[in-house]
Design a protein around this motif. Structure first.
Motif, PDB file in Angstrom:
ATOM      1  N   GLU A  17     -21.226 -25.546   3.013  1.00 18.24           N
ATOM      2  CA  GLU A  17     -19.824 -24.995   3.237  1.00 18.24           C
ATOM      3  C   GLU A  17     -19.813 -24.947   4.920  1.00 18.24           C
ATOM      4  OE1 GLU A  17     -21.055 -23.271  -0.678  1.00 18.24           O
ATOM      5  OE2 GLU A  17     -22.077 -23.660   1.180  1.00 18.24           O
ATOM      6  N   PHE A  18     -20.673 -24.700   5.736  1.00 18.12           N
ATOM      7  CA  PHE A  18     -20.942 -24.593   7.182  1.00 18.12           C
ATOM      8  C   PHE A  18     -20.184 -25.991   7.711  1.00 18.12           C
ATOM      9  CE2 PHE A  18     -22.229 -24.607  11.545  1.00 18.12           C
ATOM     10  CZ  PHE A  18     -21.632 -23.375  12.004  1.00 18.12           C
ATOM     11  N   TYR A  19     -21.087 -26.973   7.052  1.00 12.86           N
ATOM     12  CA  TYR A  19     -20.627 -28.597   7.482  1.00 12.86           C
ATOM     13  C   TYR A  19     -19.239 -28.738   7.132  1.00 12.86           C
ATOM     14  CZ  TYR A  19     -20.730 -33.405   7.692  1.00 12.86           C
ATOM     15  OH  TYR A  19     -20.458 -34.758   7.940  1.00 12.86           O
ATOM     16  N   LEU A  20     -18.770 -28.512   6.198  1.00 12.52           N
ATOM     17  CA  LEU A  20     -17.389 -28.748   5.814  1.00 12.52           C
ATOM     18  C   LEU A  20     -16.344 -27.901   6.307  1.00 12.52           C
ATOM     19  CD1 LEU A  20     -18.228 -29.347   1.791  1.00 12.52           C
ATOM     20  CD2 LEU A  20     -17.681 -31.162   3.706  1.00 12.52           C
ATOM     21  N   GLY A  21     -16.709 -26.978   7.143  1.00 12.31           N
ATOM     22  CA  GLY A  21     -15.664 -26.295   7.861  1.00 12.31           C
ATOM     23  C   GLY A  21     -15.128 -24.864   6.911  1.00 12.31           C
ATOM     24  N   LYS A  22     -15.769 -24.713   5.546  1.00 15.40           N
ATOM     25  CA  LYS A  22     -15.382 -23.750   4.804  1.00 15.40           C
ATOM     26  C   LYS A  22     -15.922 -22.231   5.309  1.00 15.40           C
ATOM     27  CE  LYS A  22     -15.320 -26.859   0.757  1.00 15.40           C
ATOM     28  NZ  LYS A  22     -15.665 -27.005  -0.562  1.00 15.40           N
ATOM     29  N   MET A  23     -16.752 -22.255   6.022  1.00 14.35           N
ATOM     30  CA  MET A  23     -17.383 -20.981   6.328  1.00 14.35           C
ATOM     31  C   MET A  23     -17.988 -21.181   7.936  1.00 14.35           C
ATOM     32  SD  MET A  23     -19.924 -20.184   3.353  1.00 14.35           S
ATOM     33  CE  MET A  23     -20.588 -18.462   3.876  1.00 14.35           C
ATOM     34  N   ASN A  24     -17.797 -20.055   8.645  1.00 13.44           N
ATOM     35  CA  ASN A  24     -17.945 -20.034  10.176  1.00 13.44           C
ATOM     36  C   ASN A  24     -19.361 -19.107  10.021  1.00 13.44           C
ATOM     37  OD1 ASN A  24     -17.253 -17.521  10.268  1.00 13.44           O
ATOM     38  ND2 ASN A  24     -14.998 -18.083  10.965  1.00 13.44           N
ATOM     39  N   LEU A  25     -19.646 -19.054  11.569  1.00 13.61           N
ATOM     40  CA  LEU A  25     -20.939 -18.384  11.491  1.00 13.61           C
ATOM     41  C   LEU A  25     -20.753 -16.786  11.049  1.00 13.61           C
ATOM     42  CD1 LEU A  25     -23.831 -17.670  12.282  1.00 13.61           C
ATOM     43  CD2 LEU A  25     -23.052 -17.629  14.831  1.00 13.61           C
ATOM     44  N   GLU A  26     -19.657 -16.198  11.429  1.00 13.59           N
ATOM     45  CA  GLU A  26     -19.527 -14.775  10.841  1.00 13.59           C
ATOM     46  C   GLU A  26     -19.329 -14.785   9.413  1.00 13.59           C
ATOM     47  OE1 GLU A  26     -16.710 -10.735  11.316  1.00 13.59           O
ATOM     48  OE2 GLU A  26     -16.282 -12.466  12.378  1.00 13.59           O
ATOM     49  N   ASP A  27     -18.682 -15.769   8.808  1.00 13.88           N
ATOM     50  CA  ASP A  27     -18.812 -15.709   7.126  1.00 13.88           C
ATOM     51  C   ASP A  27     -20.052 -15.921   6.638  1.00 13.88           C
ATOM     52  OD1 ASP A  27     -15.911 -15.850   7.413  1.00 13.88           O
ATOM     53  OD2 ASP A  27     -15.998 -18.097   7.374  1.00 13.88           O
ATOM     54  N   CYS A  28     -21.012 -16.487   7.281  1.00 13.02           N
ATOM     55  CA  CYS A  28     -22.416 -16.696   6.544  1.00 13.02           C
ATOM     56  C   CYS A  28     -22.831 -15.264   6.788  1.00 13.02           C
ATOM     57  CB  CYS A  28     -22.978 -17.900   7.436  1.00 13.02           C
ATOM     58  SG  CYS A  28     -22.669 -19.432   7.186  1.00 13.02           S
ATOM     59  N   ILE A  29     -22.983 -14.699   8.087  1.00 13.88           N
ATOM     60  CA  ILE A  29     -23.444 -13.332   7.939  1.00 13.88           C
ATOM     61  C   ILE A  29     -23.069 -12.400   7.217  1.00 13.88           C
ATOM     62  CG2 ILE A  29     -23.862 -11.570   9.792  1.00 13.88           C
ATOM     63  CD1 ILE A  29     -23.814 -13.724  11.995  1.00 13.88           C
ATOM     64  N   ARG A  30     -21.556 -12.277   7.073  1.00 15.96           N
ATOM     65  CA  ARG A  30     -21.085 -11.524   5.823  1.00 15.96           C
ATOM     66  C   ARG A  30     -21.649 -11.689   4.584  1.00 15.96           C
ATOM     67  NH1 ARG A  30     -16.217 -13.298   6.203  1.00 15.96           N
ATOM     68  NH2 ARG A  30     -16.340 -14.379   4.555  1.00 15.96           N
ATOM     69  N   GLU A  31     -21.801 -12.975   4.242  1.00 14.14           N
ATOM     70  CA  GLU A  31     -22.041 -13.224   2.783  1.00 14.14           C
ATOM     71  C   GLU A  31     -23.564 -12.719   2.514  1.00 14.14           C
ATOM     72  OE1 GLU A  31     -20.446 -13.906   0.466  1.00 14.14           O
ATOM     73  OE2 GLU A  31     -18.657 -14.083   1.391  1.00 14.14           O
ATOM     74  N   VAL A  32     -24.438 -12.702   3.736  1.00 18.34           N
ATOM     75  CA  VAL A  32     -25.945 -12.253   3.678  1.00 18.34           C
ATOM     76  C   VAL A  32     -25.879 -10.842   3.583  1.00 18.34           C
ATOM     77  CG1 VAL A  32     -28.057 -11.726   4.902  1.00 18.34           C
ATOM     78  CG2 VAL A  32     -26.811 -14.027   5.088  1.00 18.34           C
ATOM     79  N   SER A  33     -24.837 -10.200   4.008  1.00 24.00           N
ATOM     80  CA  SER A  33     -24.845  -8.759   3.946  1.00 24.00           C
ATOM     81  C   SER A  33     -24.346  -8.343   2.347  1.00 24.00           C
ATOM     82  CB  SER A  33     -23.806  -8.070   5.008  1.00 24.00           C
ATOM     83  OG  SER A  33     -23.644  -6.738   4.905  1.00 24.00           O
ATOM     84  N   ARG A  34     -23.501  -9.220   1.970  1.00 25.56           N
ATOM     85  CA  ARG A  34     -23.025  -8.679   0.371  1.00 25.56           C
ATOM     86  C   ARG A  34     -24.213  -8.966  -0.425  1.00 25.56           C
ATOM     87  NH1 ARG A  34     -17.211 -11.949   0.579  1.00 25.56           N
ATOM     88  NH2 ARG A  34     -16.144 -10.199   1.758  1.00 25.56           N
ATOM     89  N   THR A  35     -25.140  -9.816  -0.318  1.00 23.25           N
ATOM     90  CA  THR A  35     -26.301  -9.802  -0.992  1.00 23.25           C
ATOM     91  C   THR A  35     -27.227  -8.684  -1.036  1.00 23.25           C
ATOM     92  OG1 THR A  35     -27.798 -10.867   0.408  1.00 23.25           O
ATOM     93  CG2 THR A  35     -26.231 -12.179  -0.747  1.00 23.25           C
ATOM     94  N   GLY A  36     -27.008  -7.818  -0.124  1.00 20.86           N
ATOM     95  CA  GLY A  36     -28.071  -6.558  -0.042  1.00 20.86           C
ATOM     96  C   GLY A  36     -29.142  -7.106   0.808  1.00 20.86           C
TER      97      GLY A  36
END
Length: 354
Positions: A17-36
């Protein structure tokens, strides 16, 4: 024994998703947080636009994200580039300077561990130990399949640890060394490429035999290509490829059979034996199903060893199944990481006799 196992995510997991531009760095960090999960493992060369410069603006955003999403830096993934010039290899001094640069950047961004690859020359690691000590960074050599702990390869590095007395260098096991079967997504991809069921069965049986009798472990050799070739021969690659040919397998079948030698099964006792020198872990995975089961790696069995050893550190989810899917399907790394984090949580919290 007391343990304190925490959960992290390598942002490498979201590479599709990062390579395709669907997620940026903050998006990645946010998704990590959502997993617990509470830890962030970063690939700075890929994810910091100004790398190797850490601008005041980026640093402010970085620590702001850590606070906003209630996570912390866990591991800085370094890549030693020693072929950056067309006409020559980087000198030892230049390689050490590059390693020291990454150590200082890791410290500046709040990391305590730094991942280095098996291709990093030992003299570069040893030459960087003083800097690592000064910056309070533990350099971790990734034990990535087909390499393994309790092997001639690991003994070479252990000798350096004992000789120098360093507390700033150790190992980072990767769960890819704990595959009890070929990843199912790899097998399914082979089918899409026309590999016959007869060949797939033969490859699966050969892998099962290697698991049953025990893999011949890779030796220490400065020539990694030579060491890897000898490892493959010792574990029966030539015989398997010959069998695939007799079964009528073409190029795709041979490529599939050869690819399975990138996966190994090591006894989780290796973790217990070496826990003093393990500072971080890549909880590699290829496919976690809807029942929170990794289809090729027995997570519970491996995590049990970490608990028995009294591990204090992070298990960092690292999703690597995307390349076996993206030839045909849309990859959902977010869902895969969510499932894997739940699998890790279940294994860590499971009440079993250890």
């Amino acid at each position: 024994m007391n343990f304190d196992i925490k959960r992290s995510v390598s942002l490498y997991s979201y590479q599709e998703e990062f390579y395709l531009g669907k997620m940026n760095l903050e998006d990645c960090i946010r998704e990590v947080s959502r997993t617990g999960a509470t830890g962030i493992e970063l690939l700075p060369e890929q994810m910091i636009d100004e790398f190797p410069v850490i601008t005041p603006e980026f640093k402010e955003k970085w620590f702001g994200w850590m606070e906003k999403y209630q996570v912390e830096p866990t591991c800085y993934d370094a890549f030693l580039e020693n072929h950056i010039y067309k006409n020559r290899r980087c000198t030892l001094k230049e390689q050490i300077q590059m390693m020291e640069r990454d150590i200082k950047l890791a410290h500046e961004l709040g990391f305590k561990t730094l991942r280095t690859l098996v291709s990093t020359p030992m003299e570069v690691i040893e030459g960087s130990l003083a800097c690592a000590s000064d910056q309070n960074i533990k350099i971790c050599l990734e034990v990535h399949s087909p390499f393994s702990l309790n092997s001639g390869w690991a003994d070479g590095y252990m000798e350096m640890i004992l000789r120098t007395g360093t507390e700033n260098f150790g190992f980072m096991p990767d769960f890819g060394i704990f595959c009890k079967s070929v990843p199912d997504v790899l097998r399914d991809q082979a089918r899409r490429r026309g590999v016959s069921e007869e060949v797939i069965k033969a490859v699966d049986e050969a892998f099962a035999q290697r698991v049953e009798k025990g893999f011949v472990k890779i030796k220490y050799d400065l020539n990694l290509g030579k060491a890897n070739k000898e490892y493959r021969i010792a574990n029966g690659e030539p015989q398997l490829l010959e069998k695939v040919k007799k079964l009528g397998g073409g190029e795709a079948a041979l490529r599939y059979a050869a690819s399975t030698f990138a996966y190994t099964w090591c006894d989780p006792q290796d973790i217990i034996d070496n826990i003093r020198y393990i500072y971080h872990t890549h909880a590699k995975f290829y496919n976690t199903d809807e029942n929170y089961k990794e289809t090729s790696i027995p997570i519970g069995e491996v995590v049990k060893a970490y608990k028995k050893a009294g591990y204090h550190g992070y298990l960092s989810s690292e999703y690597e199944g995307n390349t076996a899917l993206n030839d045909t399907f849309d990859v959902d790394s977010v869902e895969q990481v969510r499932r894997h984090q739940e699998a890790l949580r279940n294994a860590i919290e499971e009440q079993v006799e250890i």
